[in-house]
Design a protein around this motif. Structure first.
Motif, PDB file in Angstrom:
ATOM      1  N   LEU A 107     -42.779 127.478 107.556  1.00 35.83           N
ATOM      2  CA  LEU A 107     -43.513 127.011 106.383  1.00 35.83           C
ATOM      3  C   LEU A 107     -42.943 125.689 105.860  1.00 35.83           C
ATOM      4  O   LEU A 107     -43.694 124.783 105.471  1.00 35.83           O
ATOM      5  N   LEU A 148     -48.495 133.732 108.439  1.00 38.88           N
ATOM      6  CA  LEU A 148     -48.656 132.845 107.290  1.00 38.88           C
ATOM      7  C   LEU A 148     -50.131 132.664 106.933  1.00 38.88           C
ATOM      8  O   LEU A 148     -50.489 132.604 105.754  1.00 38.88           O
ATOM      9  N   VAL A 172     -50.895 123.796 102.798  1.00 39.13           N
ATOM     10  CA  VAL A 172     -50.035 124.841 102.225  1.00 39.13           C
ATOM     11  C   VAL A 172     -50.685 125.348 100.961  1.00 39.13           C
ATOM     12  O   VAL A 172     -50.893 124.583 100.009  1.00 39.13           O
ATOM     13  N   TRP A 195     -52.527 121.128 108.561  1.00 41.06           N
ATOM     14  CA  TRP A 195     -52.242 122.328 107.786  1.00 41.06           C
ATOM     15  C   TRP A 195     -52.316 122.032 106.291  1.00 41.06           C
ATOM     16  O   TRP A 195     -51.966 120.954 105.841  1.00 41.06           O
ATOM     17  N   LYS A 253     -46.167 128.065  98.132  1.00 41.45           N
ATOM     18  CA  LYS A 253     -44.837 127.811  98.673  1.00 41.45           C
ATOM     19  C   LYS A 253     -43.931 129.017  98.448  1.00 41.45           C
ATOM     20  O   LYS A 253     -44.138 129.780  97.508  1.00 41.45           O
ATOM     21  N   ASN A 254     -42.988 129.182  99.344  1.00 43.73           N
ATOM     22  CA  ASN A 254     -42.034 130.276  99.206  1.00 43.73           C
ATOM     23  C   ASN A 254     -40.909 129.850  98.265  1.00 43.73           C
ATOM     24  O   ASN A 254     -40.056 129.059  98.628  1.00 43.73           O
ATOM     25  N   TRP A 294     -50.734 131.930 103.075  1.00 43.20           N
ATOM     26  CA  TRP A 294     -49.731 130.938 102.723  1.00 43.20           C
ATOM     27  C   TRP A 294     -50.199 129.553 103.149  1.00 43.20           C
ATOM     28  O   TRP A 294     -49.899 128.558 102.500  1.00 43.20           O
ATOM     29  N   ILE A 295     -50.924 129.516 104.270  1.00 39.56           N
ATOM     30  CA  ILE A 295     -51.428 128.245 104.802  1.00 39.56           C
ATOM     31  C   ILE A 295     -52.833 128.438 105.325  1.00 39.56           C
ATOM     32  O   ILE A 295     -53.290 129.576 105.528  1.00 39.56           O
ATOM     33  N   GLU A 339     -40.199 132.618 109.329  1.00 40.73           N
ATOM     34  CA  GLU A 339     -41.475 132.219 108.735  1.00 40.73           C
ATOM     35  C   GLU A 339     -41.254 131.209 107.609  1.00 40.73           C
ATOM     36  O   GLU A 339     -42.039 130.271 107.436  1.00 40.73           O
ATOM     37  N   LYS A 340     -40.170 131.388 106.839  1.00 39.41           N
ATOM     38  CA  LYS A 340     -39.831 130.421 105.789  1.00 39.41           C
ATOM     39  C   LYS A 340     -39.555 129.047 106.394  1.00 39.41           C
ATOM     40  O   LYS A 340     -39.988 128.019 105.855  1.00 39.41           O
TER      41      LYS A 340
END
Length: 201
Positions: free
Chosen positions: A145, A177, A196, A194, A199-200, A182-183, A141-142
């Motif tokens: 992203l 996400l 964001v 998309w 952020k991670n 997250w998005i 997933e990171k």
């Protein structure tokens, strides 16, 4: 409705790609049923003419299913599924046509059935959803992203090719996400992009 769900399962068997070992996935949640099969739209069928145009990846299987009575009439199934769900109070089914290597359909729960959920069960579900949203992202997933952050117009196919993972895996990562905020998507699936939200770090 039983018939609509059965028809979607028959479609998954008939139209999936048998070049892949991936299974047909059937998930039942409290608020929806999700059905996904390997293989996206085929032949002359595209996002613009679906479901009014049909084509057959597996013509022998399609003919056998018709002869054996599993399907009644070609090119009519999805239209009737939509009619059955609307009549039953489920609303429109959601078709994800841009996955490329997979076909996903979501049947929402009917408004009438939703009334019978105990309030404590709803509260428990919400708390579970919130706790799931707070979980740390997986490594995949990171990576998804990061791709989206670098290219907001990225499609599922682009992310899949870029990371070397299946489009089904990309879809599941993107869904998490979005659920975790997250998005988000703006301006639709086809021409949108998309955004964001966090952020991670």
């Amino acid at each position: 409705p039983h018939w609509a769900t059965r028809e979607l399962l028959m479609n998954a068997i008939c139209h999936r790609t048998y070049e892949s070992n991936g299974p047909i996935q059937f998930y039942q949640y409290n608020d929806r049923i999700e059905l996904m099969n390997p293989g996206g739209l085929y032949g002359k069928v595209n996002a613009q003419n679906f479901p009014f145009v049909n084509d057959y990846r597996n013509p022998v299987i399609a003919e056998a299913m018709k002869v054996l009575g599993f399907v009644n009439r070609f090119s009519r199934g999805i239209i009737r599924v939509k009619e059955e769900l609307k009549e039953n109070g489920n609303g429109e089914p959601e078709f994800s046509l841009d996955l490329g290597t997979a076909f996903l359909v979501v049947e929402p729960i009917s408004a009438e059935a939703l009334k019978y959920y105990p309030s404590e069960e709803k509260s428990e579900e919400k708390s579970e959803e919130k706790s799931e949203e707070k979980k740390e992202l997986s490594e995949m997933e990171k990576r998804v992203l990061e791709v989206i952050a670098g290219k907001p117009s990225a499609t599922y196919a682009f992310i899949s090719d870029n990371l070397g993972i299946s489009e089904t895996s990309v879809y599941n990562a993107v869904r998490h996400l979005k659920t975790g905020e997250w998005i988000k998507r703006k301006e639709g699936k086809k021409y949108g992009s998309w955004v964001v939200l966090k952020k991670n770090i």
